[in-house]
Design an enzyme around this catalytic site. Structure first.
Site, mmCIF file in Angstrom:
data_model
loop_
_atom_site.group_PDB
_atom_site.id
_atom_site.type_symbol
_atom_site.label_atom_id
_atom_site.label_comp_id
_atom_site.label_asym_id
_atom_site.label_seq_id
_atom_site.Cartn_x
_atom_site.Cartn_y
_atom_site.Cartn_z
ATOM 1 N N ASN A 8 0.806 -1.229 0.000
ATOM 2 C CA ASN A 8 0.000 0.000 0.000
ATOM 3 C C ASN A 8 0.837 1.277 0.000
ATOM 4 O O ASN A 8 0.396 2.298 -0.531
ATOM 5 C CB ASN A 8 -0.920 -0.018 1.233
ATOM 6 C CG ASN A 8 -1.510 1.344 1.522
ATOM 7 O OD1 ASN A 8 -2.447 1.780 0.857
ATOM 8 N ND2 ASN A 8 -0.949 2.046 2.504
ATOM 9 N N TYR B 33 4.025 9.550 -10.999
ATOM 10 C CA TYR B 33 3.025 8.823 -10.196
ATOM 11 C C TYR B 33 2.191 7.880 -11.068
ATOM 12 O O TYR B 33 2.137 6.674 -10.792
ATOM 13 C CB TYR B 33 2.170 9.827 -9.420
ATOM 14 C CG TYR B 33 1.140 9.180 -8.529
ATOM 15 C CD1 TYR B 33 1.516 8.382 -7.454
ATOM 16 C CD2 TYR B 33 -0.222 9.347 -8.765
ATOM 17 C CE1 TYR B 33 0.564 7.781 -6.637
ATOM 18 C CE2 TYR B 33 -1.172 8.760 -7.954
ATOM 19 C CZ TYR B 33 -0.777 7.973 -6.892
ATOM 20 O OH TYR B 33 -1.716 7.371 -6.091
ATOM 21 N N LYS C 99 2.096 3.664 -11.183
ATOM 22 C CA LYS C 99 0.889 2.857 -10.969
ATOM 23 C C LYS C 99 0.584 1.971 -12.188
ATOM 24 O O LYS C 99 0.025 0.880 -12.036
ATOM 25 C CB LYS C 99 -0.300 3.756 -10.605
ATOM 26 C CG LYS C 99 -0.115 4.504 -9.273
ATOM 27 C CD LYS C 99 0.090 3.568 -8.072
ATOM 28 C CE LYS C 99 0.082 4.296 -6.738
ATOM 29 N NZ LYS C 99 0.331 3.418 -5.581
HETATM 30 P P1 NAD Z 1 -0.869 8.659 2.887
HETATM 31 O O1 NAD Z 1 0.136 9.661 2.477
HETATM 32 O O2 NAD Z 1 -1.979 9.078 3.795
HETATM 33 O O3 NAD Z 1 -0.157 7.373 3.505
HETATM 34 C C1 NAD Z 1 0.947 6.818 2.847
HETATM 35 C C2 NAD Z 1 1.498 5.721 3.674
HETATM 36 O O4 NAD Z 1 2.703 5.307 3.051
HETATM 37 C C3 NAD Z 1 1.828 6.163 5.082
HETATM 38 O O5 NAD Z 1 1.512 5.131 5.985
HETATM 39 C C4 NAD Z 1 3.341 6.373 5.044
HETATM 40 O O6 NAD Z 1 3.981 6.049 6.265
HETATM 41 C C5 NAD Z 1 3.741 5.372 3.985
HETATM 42 N N1 NAD Z 1 5.003 5.776 3.385
HETATM 43 C C6 NAD Z 1 5.285 6.929 2.760
HETATM 44 N N2 NAD Z 1 6.582 6.936 2.412
HETATM 45 C C7 NAD Z 1 7.097 5.753 2.832
HETATM 46 C C8 NAD Z 1 8.370 5.156 2.770
HETATM 47 N N3 NAD Z 1 9.394 5.781 2.200
HETATM 48 N N4 NAD Z 1 8.542 3.932 3.312
HETATM 49 C C9 NAD Z 1 7.507 3.295 3.896
HETATM 50 N N5 NAD Z 1 6.276 3.790 3.967
HETATM 51 C C10 NAD Z 1 6.082 5.006 3.458
HETATM 52 O O7 NAD Z 1 -1.420 8.063 1.539
HETATM 53 P P2 NAD Z 1 -2.804 7.356 1.182
HETATM 54 O O8 NAD Z 1 -3.640 8.373 0.510
HETATM 55 O O9 NAD Z 1 -3.344 6.575 2.305
HETATM 56 O O10 NAD Z 1 -2.264 6.365 0.036
HETATM 57 C C11 NAD Z 1 -2.033 4.998 0.234
HETATM 58 C C12 NAD Z 1 -1.938 4.345 -1.128
HETATM 59 O O11 NAD Z 1 -3.127 4.583 -1.866
HETATM 60 C C13 NAD Z 1 -0.792 4.888 -1.983
HETATM 61 O O12 NAD Z 1 -0.192 3.820 -2.694
HETATM 62 C C14 NAD Z 1 -1.491 5.840 -2.943
HETATM 63 O O13 NAD Z 1 -0.795 5.978 -4.150
HETATM 64 C C15 NAD Z 1 -2.814 5.119 -3.121
HETATM 65 N N6 NAD Z 1 -3.902 6.001 -3.584
HETATM 66 C C16 NAD Z 1 -4.362 7.018 -2.785
HETATM 67 C C17 NAD Z 1 -5.408 7.832 -3.266
HETATM 68 C C18 NAD Z 1 -5.978 8.968 -2.446
HETATM 69 O O14 NAD Z 1 -6.776 9.758 -2.980
HETATM 70 N N7 NAD Z 1 -5.671 9.082 -1.164
HETATM 71 C C19 NAD Z 1 -5.942 7.595 -4.535
HETATM 72 C C20 NAD Z 1 -5.430 6.563 -5.299
HETATM 73 C C21 NAD Z 1 -4.411 5.761 -4.819
#
Ligand code: NAD
Length: 252
Positions: free
Chosen positions: A95, A160, A164
């Site tokens: 994730n 990005y 993906k």
């Molecule tokens: P977020 O920024 O709230 O959380 C990201 C998580 O990744 C955190 O737990 C952080 O500790 C971890 N992280 C960041 N850098 C890291 C590193 N170098 N090593 C280990 N862990 C690390 O993000 P989110 O919105 O919860 O996103 C989670 C996933 O969902 C991501 O892969 C993101 O691309 C994907 N996503 C999010 C959205 C959105 O709108 N929020 C949409 C599509 C996809």
């Protein structure tokens, strides 16, 4: 099947499990009866997340580690530590991810590399470390967090969506390669989801985004976690290589 039994007896690793979608997945998995190891980027955020969970679920079987996900040796050690503690690894959720929105003209090559390291190399590293354990156990489930941008691309921040698209490629390919070992590999493609990143946007902007989404709103982390729970569980026993959108039918 009752939700509280969906993952009974299973052990899971969730990367980026300290906040946002990852944290929602950790909570959902614990509610469903799994033991969970969350991986975060820093000890402090890992400890905070564990504290939050313990306050809500004192009996939760949960641990936290912070390997550098781009470094295979560190990842292998961490996944082995999970196996040593829980006796198994049935589920891996890749994730953790970061995004960027710079235009190509501003984009620094080192930032492109940083995105690829976390969003792609880490998926490879964690999958490579977990697969032999799953194979030996007779199977497992890997869920990769992709994004709706893996369908549409986006008009800035090309690293990005590129990362993906690569996640989808790993998902499809590893599903074909690991099927014979009963390891299922699927991807979830969230649309705009209300994590810290979205919460920081002006409400007016969130409204504007919401008005373009057929369901009329952005998604909640728990709604993404529900899809991950389904794919992780035995209810999805014949689903592998799938890319499941959780985006309210967003069209960009
Ligand atoms: P977020 O920024 O709230 O959380 C990201 C998580 O990744 C955190 O737990 C952080 O500790 C971890 N992280 C960041 N850098 C890291 C590193 N170098 N090593 C280990 N862990 C690390 O993000 P989110 O919105 O919860 O996103 C989670 C996933 O969902 C991501 O892969 C993101 O691309 C994907 N996503 C999010 C959205 C959105 O709108 N929020 C949409 C599509 C996809």
């Amino acid at each position: 099947m009752n939700v509280s039994q969906m993952l009974e007896g299973k052990a899971a690793v969730v990367t980026g499990g300290t906040r946002g979608i990852g944290f929602a997945i950790v909570e959902k998995f614990l509610d469903a009866g799994a033991k969970v190891a969350l991986f975060g980027s820093r000890q402090e955020t890992v400890d905070n997340a564990l504290e939050k969970i313990k306050a809500k679920m004192p009996d939760a079987d949960v641990m936290g580690l912070c390997p550098a996900l781009g470094n295979y040796d560190e990842v292998e050690k961490a996944v082995q530590a999970v196996k040593d503690k829980f006796g198994k690894v049935d589920i891996l959720v890749n994730n953790a991810g970061i995004s960027a929105r710079e235009s190509l003209y501003e984009y620094k090559p080192e930032d492109f590399e940083k995105i690829m390291t976390l969003n792609v190399n880490a998926v490879f590293n964690c999958s490579k470390a977990a697969a032999p354990i799953m194979k030996e156990q007779g199977g497992g489930s890997v869920i990769n967090m992709s994004s709706m941008v893996s369908i549409y691309g986006q008009p800035a921040g090309c690293g990005y969506p590129a990362s993906k698209f690569a996640v989808n490629g790993l998902t499809k390919s590893l599903a074909r390669e690991l099927g014979k070992d009963q390891i299922r590999v699927n991807a979830v493609l969230p649309g705009v989801t209300r994590t810290d990143m979205v919460a920081a946007l002006p409400e007016e902007m969130v409204q504007r985004i919401s008005s373009t989404i057929p369901l009329g709103r952005v998604g909640e982390p728990e709604e993404v976690a529900n899809a991950v729970l389904f794919l992780a569980s035995d209810l999805a026993s014949y689903i592998t290589g799938a890319t499941l959108s959780v985006d309210g039918a967003t069209q960009v």
